[in-house]
Write a protein that holds these residues in place. Structure first.
Motif, mmCIF file in Angstrom:
data_model
loop_
_atom_site.group_PDB
_atom_site.id
_atom_site.type_symbol
_atom_site.label_atom_id
_atom_site.label_comp_id
_atom_site.label_asym_id
_atom_site.label_seq_id
_atom_site.Cartn_x
_atom_site.Cartn_y
_atom_site.Cartn_z
ATOM 1 N N ALA A 158 0.828 -1.212 0.000
ATOM 2 C CA ALA A 158 0.000 0.000 0.000
ATOM 3 C C ALA A 158 0.863 1.262 0.000
ATOM 4 O O ALA A 158 0.518 2.253 -0.664
ATOM 5 C CB ALA A 158 -0.928 -0.002 1.206
ATOM 6 N N LEU A 159 1.977 1.249 0.723
ATOM 7 C CA LEU A 159 2.864 2.412 0.723
ATOM 8 C C LEU A 159 3.500 2.631 -0.645
ATOM 9 O O LEU A 159 3.680 3.778 -1.080
ATOM 10 C CB LEU A 159 3.957 2.250 1.791
ATOM 11 N N GLY A 160 3.842 1.563 -1.337
ATOM 12 C CA GLY A 160 4.381 1.702 -2.690
ATOM 13 C C GLY A 160 3.363 2.309 -3.639
ATOM 14 O O GLY A 160 3.686 3.205 -4.431
ATOM 15 N N LEU A 161 2.118 1.856 -3.559
ATOM 16 C CA LEU A 161 1.063 2.424 -4.403
ATOM 17 C C LEU A 161 0.766 3.874 -4.025
ATOM 18 O O LEU A 161 0.535 4.715 -4.897
ATOM 19 C CB LEU A 161 -0.213 1.584 -4.287
ATOM 20 N N THR A 162 0.789 4.170 -2.734
ATOM 21 C CA THR A 162 0.552 5.536 -2.285
ATOM 22 C C THR A 162 1.635 6.469 -2.801
ATOM 23 O O THR A 162 1.348 7.598 -3.218
ATOM 24 C CB THR A 162 0.488 5.596 -0.744
ATOM 25 N N ALA A 163 2.878 6.031 -2.787
ATOM 26 C CA ALA A 163 3.967 6.863 -3.298
ATOM 27 C C ALA A 163 3.801 7.119 -4.790
ATOM 28 O O ALA A 163 4.164 8.184 -5.285
ATOM 29 C CB ALA A 163 5.314 6.201 -3.017
ATOM 30 N N TRP A 164 3.249 6.160 -5.515
ATOM 31 C CA TRP A 164 3.004 6.361 -6.953
ATOM 32 C C TRP A 164 1.919 7.392 -7.199
ATOM 33 O O TRP A 164 2.062 8.261 -8.046
ATOM 34 C CB TRP A 164 2.567 5.057 -7.589
ATOM 35 N N PHE A 165 0.814 7.280 -6.478
ATOM 36 C CA PHE A 165 -0.345 8.096 -6.805
ATOM 37 C C PHE A 165 -0.462 9.360 -5.966
ATOM 38 O O PHE A 165 -1.275 10.224 -6.288
ATOM 39 C CB PHE A 165 -1.615 7.253 -6.709
ATOM 40 N N GLN A 166 0.321 9.488 -4.904
ATOM 41 C CA GLN A 166 0.381 10.712 -4.100
ATOM 42 C C GLN A 166 1.846 11.044 -3.825
ATOM 43 O O GLN A 166 2.335 10.853 -2.707
ATOM 44 C CB GLN A 166 -0.378 10.528 -2.775
ATOM 45 N N PRO A 167 2.582 11.551 -4.807
ATOM 46 C CA PRO A 167 4.023 11.781 -4.622
ATOM 47 C C PRO A 167 4.362 12.773 -3.507
ATOM 48 O O PRO A 167 5.488 12.801 -3.035
ATOM 49 C CB PRO A 167 4.483 12.330 -5.973
ATOM 50 N N VAL A 196 3.527 12.637 -0.455
ATOM 51 C CA VAL A 196 3.752 11.941 0.810
ATOM 52 C C VAL A 196 4.902 10.941 0.701
ATOM 53 O O VAL A 196 4.974 10.003 1.491
ATOM 54 C CB VAL A 196 2.462 11.252 1.309
ATOM 55 N N ARG A 197 5.794 11.155 -0.246
ATOM 56 C CA ARG A 197 6.881 10.206 -0.504
ATOM 57 C C ARG A 197 7.808 10.046 0.693
ATOM 58 O O ARG A 197 8.291 8.951 0.948
ATOM 59 C CB ARG A 197 7.666 10.639 -1.728
ATOM 60 N N VAL A 198 8.053 11.119 1.454
ATOM 61 C CA VAL A 198 8.958 11.013 2.599
ATOM 62 C C VAL A 198 8.328 10.142 3.681
ATOM 63 O O VAL A 198 8.983 9.268 4.253
ATOM 64 C CB VAL A 198 9.320 12.414 3.138
ATOM 65 N N PHE A 199 7.045 10.352 3.950
ATOM 66 C CA PHE A 199 6.346 9.497 4.917
ATOM 67 C C PHE A 199 6.385 8.041 4.467
ATOM 68 O O PHE A 199 6.663 7.144 5.266
ATOM 69 C CB PHE A 199 4.893 9.955 5.099
ATOM 70 N N CYS A 200 6.096 7.817 3.185
ATOM 71 C CA CYS A 200 6.095 6.440 2.671
ATOM 72 C C CYS A 200 7.481 5.814 2.791
ATOM 73 O O CYS A 200 7.606 4.631 3.118
ATOM 74 C CB CYS A 200 5.637 6.416 1.214
ATOM 75 N N LEU A 235 14.533 -1.817 2.569
ATOM 76 C CA LEU A 235 15.450 -0.744 2.978
ATOM 77 C C LEU A 235 15.872 0.110 1.788
ATOM 78 O O LEU A 235 15.935 1.340 1.880
ATOM 79 C CB LEU A 235 16.669 -1.338 3.683
ATOM 80 N N VAL A 236 16.150 -0.528 0.665
ATOM 81 C CA VAL A 236 16.515 0.226 -0.547
ATOM 82 C C VAL A 236 15.318 1.056 -1.019
ATOM 83 O O VAL A 236 15.464 2.222 -1.399
ATOM 84 C CB VAL A 236 17.009 -0.731 -1.655
ATOM 85 N N ALA A 237 14.123 0.476 -0.980
ATOM 86 C CA ALA A 237 12.919 1.194 -1.400
ATOM 87 C C ALA A 237 12.674 2.406 -0.511
ATOM 88 O O ALA A 237 12.330 3.484 -1.007
ATOM 89 C CB ALA A 237 11.715 0.268 -1.368
ATOM 90 N N GLY A 238 12.843 2.252 0.782
ATOM 91 C CA GLY A 238 12.667 3.380 1.695
ATOM 92 C C GLY A 238 13.642 4.500 1.400
ATOM 93 O O GLY A 238 13.277 5.680 1.401
ATOM 94 N N GLY A 239 14.881 4.148 1.120
ATOM 95 C CA GLY A 239 15.863 5.168 0.760
ATOM 96 C C GLY A 239 15.525 5.862 -0.546
ATOM 97 O O GLY A 239 15.675 7.080 -0.677
ATOM 98 N N LEU A 240 15.063 5.104 -1.528
ATOM 99 C CA LEU A 240 14.687 5.711 -2.811
ATOM 100 C C LEU A 240 13.483 6.631 -2.656
ATOM 101 O O LEU A 240 13.421 7.697 -3.279
ATOM 102 C CB LEU A 240 14.375 4.622 -3.837
ATOM 103 N N LEU A 241 12.525 6.236 -1.844
ATOM 104 C CA LEU A 241 11.342 7.068 -1.659
ATOM 105 C C LEU A 241 11.669 8.364 -0.934
ATOM 106 O O LEU A 241 11.167 9.426 -1.296
ATOM 107 C CB LEU A 241 10.272 6.296 -0.882
ATOM 108 N N VAL A 242 12.509 8.283 0.085
ATOM 109 C CA VAL A 242 12.858 9.491 0.839
ATOM 110 C C VAL A 242 13.707 10.437 -0.005
ATOM 111 O O VAL A 242 13.545 11.657 0.048
ATOM 112 C CB VAL A 242 13.586 9.120 2.155
ATOM 113 N N SER A 243 14.592 9.902 -0.810
ATOM 114 C CA SER A 243 15.537 10.760 -1.535
ATOM 115 C C SER A 243 15.002 11.289 -2.857
ATOM 116 O O SER A 243 15.608 12.181 -3.438
ATOM 117 C CB SER A 243 16.835 9.995 -1.794
ATOM 118 N N TRP A 244 13.878 10.799 -3.350
ATOM 119 C CA TRP A 244 13.354 11.260 -4.627
ATOM 120 C C TRP A 244 12.844 12.689 -4.499
ATOM 121 O O TRP A 244 12.249 13.067 -3.495
ATOM 122 C CB TRP A 244 12.214 10.358 -5.089
ATOM 123 N N ALA A 245 13.095 13.487 -5.514
ATOM 124 C CA ALA A 245 12.582 14.855 -5.566
ATOM 125 C C ALA A 245 12.099 15.130 -6.977
ATOM 126 O O ALA A 245 12.711 14.675 -7.948
ATOM 127 C CB ALA A 245 13.664 15.851 -5.165
#
Length: 188
Positions: A80-89, A91-95, A123-133
């Motif tokens: 669900a967090l992966g889908l949320t990051a796709w459709f609500q960018p 909130v990417r840091v929270f995800c 862990l890699v996904a969390g880092g990618l989500l937090v660092s994306w801009a």
């Protein structure tokens, strides 16, 4: 192979396929696509292994534990967090933070984080989500003369406040003097 033997695609199909590919590429570039995809992939082994019955040779190994419900919750939340990051960018840091925390929680809860596959991927996904801009918007006058775009925008531009570094660059005021504007200087 000669060019006569190669059949060309009909024009409509090539245009449609390239439009779909270009549209997907533009959609993908406006959101943390790879981080979201890896978060969903990380949720699968965490969700799967506690309920799987693996057979090694003739021996069936059941991985079901009392933490099966916890594994299911962690796996579904990561998807669900992966889908949320796709459709609500936005909130990417929270995800990203939540994905990292869930991946770490999956170590004791879900068979060492899905035997390490879900843990490392999470862990890699969390880092990618937090660092994306998001990319900065392209300038409106791209390809046009940059001087004309600035000259049109300059007269209508509102005055802006000075940054602290700009204010510090001005010479300090002498004791008892007040700042003067150019209009006051002309009146003297």
């Amino acid at each position: 192979m000669s060019s006569a033997t190669v059949e060309a695609w009909p024009e409509g199909q090539v245009g449609f396929a390239s439009r779909v590919r270009r549209g997907f590429r533009n959609w993908r570039r406006t959101r943390p696509f790879w981080g979201g995809l890896m978060a969903m992939i990380a949720g699968v082994p965490i969700l799967y292994f506690p309920y799987a019955h693996l057979s090694l040779g003739g021996l069936t190994v059941a991985m079901a534990t009392t933490a099966g419900a916890g594994s299911m919750i962690i796996g579904l939340l990561m998807i669900a967090l992966g889908l949320t990051a796709w459709f609500q960018p936005m909130v990417r840091v929270f995800c990203g933070v939540a994905t990292t925390i869930l991946a770490l929680i999956s170590i004791p809860v879900s068979n060492l984080g899905g035997f390490g596959m879900g843990l490392v991927t999470g862990l890699v996904a969390g880092g990618l989500l937090v660092s994306w801009a998001p990319l900065p918007p392209k300038p409106a006058a791209e390809g046009a003369d940059a001087g004309t775009a600035e000259s049109v925008a300059a007269p209508d531009a509102a005055p802006t406040a000075q940054l602290p570094a700009q204010a510090a660059a001005e010479p300090p005021l002498e004791h008892g003097t007040a700042p003067h504007t150019p209009a006051e200087e002309e009146q003297r």
